[in-house]
Design a protein around this motif. Sequence first.
Motif, PDB file in Angstrom:
ATOM      1  N   ALA A 188      41.225  37.869  49.711  1.00  0.00           N
ATOM      2  CA  ALA A 188      40.117  37.527  50.609  1.00  0.00           C
ATOM      3  C   ALA A 188      38.775  37.873  49.959  1.00  0.00           C
ATOM      4  N   GLN A 189      38.712  39.012  49.283  1.00  0.00           N
ATOM      5  CA  GLN A 189      37.484  39.403  48.583  1.00  0.00           C
ATOM      6  C   GLN A 189      37.161  38.427  47.454  1.00  0.00           C
ATOM      7  N   LEU A 190      38.170  38.050  46.705  1.00  0.00           N
ATOM      8  CA  LEU A 190      37.970  37.100  45.605  1.00  0.00           C
ATOM      9  C   LEU A 190      37.533  35.735  46.134  1.00  0.00           C
ATOM     10  N   ALA A 191      38.132  35.304  47.239  1.00  0.00           N
ATOM     11  CA  ALA A 191      37.750  34.022  47.830  1.00  0.00           C
ATOM     12  C   ALA A 191      36.294  34.041  48.278  1.00  0.00           C
ATOM     13  N   ARG A 192      35.864  35.160  48.877  1.00  0.00           N
ATOM     14  CA  ARG A 192      34.452  35.290  49.270  1.00  0.00           C
ATOM     15  C   ARG A 192      33.542  35.253  48.051  1.00  0.00           C
ATOM     16  N   ARG A 193      33.939  35.951  46.982  1.00  0.00           N
ATOM     17  CA  ARG A 193      33.132  35.959  45.769  1.00  0.00           C
ATOM     18  C   ARG A 193      33.040  34.548  45.179  1.00  0.00           C
ATOM     19  N   CYS A 194      34.142  33.815  45.161  1.00  0.00           N
ATOM     20  CA  CYS A 194      34.124  32.424  44.674  1.00  0.00           C
ATOM     21  C   CYS A 194      33.156  31.587  45.504  1.00  0.00           C
ATOM     22  N   GLU A 195      33.224  31.734  46.814  1.00  0.00           N
ATOM     23  CA  GLU A 195      32.351  30.966  47.700  1.00  0.00           C
ATOM     24  C   GLU A 195      30.887  31.314  47.446  1.00  0.00           C
ATOM     25  N   GLU A 196      30.593  32.598  47.260  1.00  0.00           N
ATOM     26  CA  GLU A 196      29.214  33.011  46.974  1.00  0.00           C
ATOM     27  C   GLU A 196      28.734  32.423  45.645  1.00  0.00           C
ATOM     28  N   GLN A 197      29.612  32.443  44.637  1.00  0.00           N
ATOM     29  CA  GLN A 197      29.242  31.903  43.333  1.00  0.00           C
ATOM     30  C   GLN A 197      29.019  30.391  43.413  1.00  0.00           C
TER      31      GLN A 197
END
Length: 84
Positions: free
Chosen positions: A47-56
């Motif tokens: 979930a954290q990685l998915a959020r980071r991908c979305e932010e990027q």
Amino acid sequence: MKTPAGGDDPNPVDFESTLEALEDTVKQLESGQLRLEESIALFQRGAQLARRCEEQLQQARQTVEILLAEAEAPVPFLSEEDQE
């Protein structure tokens, strides 16, 4: 994502590394070979990685929009006299 030392990179920086780490996390979760506690921890990491991908991706979209807006902005015409 593996570090040069062979361990997992806990905080990938660029989009490609973050996406790769997310894909690895999903594969581990889909394997069904993890204990419940491990699965929950990996799900949280995913979930954290998915959020980071979305932010990027959002940052990249904003950059592209700025570049497109700049490209559409009229360029003032300078005569030879103005350039001197």
